[in-house]
Structure formats: C-alpha cells, structure tokens
Design an enzyme around this catalytic site. Sequence first.
Site, PDB file in Angstrom:
ATOM      1  N   LYS A  62     -40.391  26.406  38.150  1.00 17.59           N
ATOM      2  CA  LYS A  62     -40.786  25.046  37.788  1.00 17.59           C
ATOM      3  C   LYS A  62     -39.928  24.575  36.609  1.00 17.59           C
ATOM      4  O   LYS A  62     -38.746  24.310  36.758  1.00 17.59           O
ATOM      5  CB  LYS A  62     -42.279  25.007  37.463  1.00 17.59           C
ATOM      6  CG  LYS A  62     -43.194  25.440  38.598  1.00 17.59           C
ATOM      7  CD  LYS A  62     -44.645  25.293  38.225  1.00 17.59           C
ATOM      8  CE  LYS A  62     -45.606  25.968  39.182  1.00 17.59           C
ATOM      9  NZ  LYS A  62     -45.509  25.528  40.571  1.00 17.59           N
ATOM     10  N   ASP A  99     -52.301  31.848  32.341  1.00 18.65           N
ATOM     11  CA  ASP A  99     -51.258  31.516  33.306  1.00 18.65           C
ATOM     12  C   ASP A  99     -50.464  30.334  32.748  1.00 18.65           C
ATOM     13  O   ASP A  99     -51.027  29.257  32.511  1.00 18.65           O
ATOM     14  CB  ASP A  99     -51.884  31.168  34.664  1.00 18.65           C
ATOM     15  CG  ASP A  99     -50.845  30.930  35.756  1.00 18.65           C
ATOM     16  OD1 ASP A  99     -49.696  30.591  35.427  1.00 18.65           O
ATOM     17  OD2 ASP A  99     -51.206  31.052  36.941  1.00 18.65           O
ATOM     18  N   PHE A 110     -55.323  27.049  39.435  1.00 16.99           N
ATOM     19  CA  PHE A 110     -54.607  27.023  40.705  1.00 16.99           C
ATOM     20  C   PHE A 110     -55.323  27.955  41.678  1.00 16.99           C
ATOM     21  O   PHE A 110     -55.672  29.085  41.325  1.00 16.99           O
ATOM     22  CB  PHE A 110     -53.157  27.467  40.511  1.00 16.99           C
ATOM     23  CG  PHE A 110     -52.295  27.149  41.694  1.00 16.99           C
ATOM     24  CD1 PHE A 110     -51.999  25.835  42.012  1.00 16.99           C
ATOM     25  CD2 PHE A 110     -51.793  28.161  42.499  1.00 16.99           C
ATOM     26  CE1 PHE A 110     -51.209  25.533  43.110  1.00 16.99           C
ATOM     27  CE2 PHE A 110     -51.009  27.868  43.595  1.00 16.99           C
ATOM     28  CZ  PHE A 110     -50.717  26.543  43.912  1.00 16.99           C
TER      29      PHE A 110
END
Length: 395
Positions: free
Chosen positions: A208, A182, A113
């Site tokens: 999320k 992550d 990301f």
Amino acid sequence: MTDFTKTRQAFHLPEGLTYLDGNSLGPMPIAAKERVSRMMAEEWSEMLITGWNRAGWYVQPRKVGDRIARLIGAGPGEVVMGDTLSIKVFQAVSAARALRPGRRVILSDSGNFPSDLYVAEGLARAVGAELRVVAPEEVADAINEDLAVLMITEVDYRTGRRHDMKALTARAHEAGALTVWDLAHSAGAVDVDLTGADADFAVGCTYKYLNGGPGAPAFIWTHPRHADAAQPILQGWMGHAAPFAFDLGYTPAPGIERMRVGTPPVIAMTALDAALDAWDGVELADLRARSIELTEAFIAGVEAGCPGVTLNSPRDPAMRGSQVSFRHPQGYAVMQALIAEGVIGDFRAPDVLRFGFAPLYNDLQDVQRAVDTLARILRDESWDRPHFHEKADVT
C-alpha cells in the site's frame, strides 16, 4: 523539511491519471524496474544458488526490515520481513496469547479488516480462546481482566478512523493484556511510533503506502522485551536457530529472527527495497502534516460541490488516517465512472467511495481534479450507465 516534489518524481504515475488508491496498491517506484532487472541479470542469472550468500538474499529480510523500522517508530534489528500479512497476524496474535496463559479473550473491533478477524477466529477455535468483537468506539470500555490480546488495525480500512494507539495500549497493559497492532493503513501514511506507544507486537503489509508492488511481503515487529520469549504457533525453517543444521526438533532463533517462517521472496523484496529509497530524507512529522493538508482540502471540496454524498470518515483530522471515504447509495457505479474519467479510488461494500492520499506523490492538484470530476459525475448522473453497475471481481 521534506521535499514532496522530489518524492513524487520517484514514482511512475501514468499520464492523465489522478491516483488516489495508494491505500490499496501503491504505484510503481521508477527505481524498482531497474533494480529488479539488475537483480535478475546479475544475481539470479549469474550467481544461481550462491546468491543466498554472495548477494545477501538470506539476510535481506532483516536489512529491509531495518529500513521499515524507522517509519514505524521501531529500532534496528526489531523488524523482519516475509510471508503474507495474514500469516504475520497469526504469528503475532498466537505469540501474544501464549504470553498470557490462563486468559482466553482476543478483543478486536468491527472496523477491523475481515482477514484479521478470520485469522483470529480460526486461532481462537484451535486453542480454545474466544474472539470478542465490539464497535470501534467501544474498544476501550471492553478491555478488562479477562483479556489476553487486544488486536486492532490502527486505521480503519473503510472509514479511515484512527485509533489512539498509545491510550489503548496503556489501557490494555493496565488490565494485564498485550497488544497487536495492524499497520496496513498506517505504515507510510501516518506518524507511527510503536516504541513511544509501548506497543507489544505489530504487523503490516508493504504494497500500500510503502509501494512494494502487488503481493509484496509483510513485516512483523516484536517489542524487545518479548523478542526472546515470544513463541508463535506457526514456526518454520527460517525461524530456527540453526536452519542448516537440519535438526528435527525446533529451536527458535534469538529475537525477531524467530518470526521468520518460509523462504523469503527475493524478487519481491528487491522491488520493495528499491521502493524504500523514496523514503530517504522523509520526516514523519512532515508526512503527517501533508496528509492532513490533502485530506482536509478534499473533504472541504467534496462537501462544497458534490451533492448526494455523505462523509464516512472522522471530521477531526487527529482521528483520521490518510484516507477519506464518502457514502453514496450507488457508490460502486459512481466509483467506476470516476475511474473511467481517470480518477482512481476504490469501492468498499456496501456503499463506500474510498480515497487514499499518499503524501509522497499526491498533491493539491490531484485533490482539485478529483473534486471537480466527482462533482461533474454526480451533477450530470453520468454514473448511471449499465456498464458502471456491472461488478468486477476486484472492487
């Protein structure tokens, strides 16, 4: 055996919508509304500042962290909550790098990301290190004796490609490096086992697949072997060994508590704590099996009936997280048309239609409706209307 019919009932899912965007923002757990209202009415309103002690606000980051620990293969007292994911990435990478003095390279991949890469780039510039970025499939071969930290997002946010955490961690350790994982697209979606993989540090967000709500606080985990040695660059009041002694010098708290920085977001953490109730009784092996069932059915359905799209995720479910993406030259407009028809996924530049499958509340009926709607939109080209091409601020 996990009862996914029961877990689905724990969420408010608006009538007439098929929600396949839990990999961006999970839906609201029904319990969260009442829990937050009660907290505000009984704790904040009546206790005022005494709520830090009387209501347990001060210890909330560890208590909630312990609930997440079970979902990521960590132990009690090893996870703490607070701040944003970018802050936790900065803390983890800076602490890992400091534990490998004399080494300059932070290695990541181009599927990571962008925010993680921005954080690592800024850190590298500040401390005289080097951020090295390679293609996802080149990570293993790029690990060598120059490496200080391997910083990887386990599941690629665009493609859903899943790295082999255990194998890459072992390879990094053989080279004398440490790992930072992550789990933004892993926690609550796949069967994470940090302890089994012998990872060093991990971070993740909770809005999320963990359904904590927009802006919900992030978490950080440190392997116990590093917990009392880790020294992140960003150190704050709440991470001090005795914060209410108000010492001018910093003394780190023992263990994971030193990874606390600012005042914890109590209201947000209350909503997250309520969201985690849905996980009681959920087995990670069942979660993974359900995820594979849903994503496999979706891929099969789209490829059989939806012309003009190309699979952008690994075909092998063992190499995939709990999301599937397809490419289309007009992906943004196609996704807007889908959303208008009540099937919510999202778009990632330049041309990716992205669909997240959350086993706790998605089922095969969601899969079928999404496939049928996408097929119809592509067949009649109803996506090609001017308003579907107008870019919004958030895609």
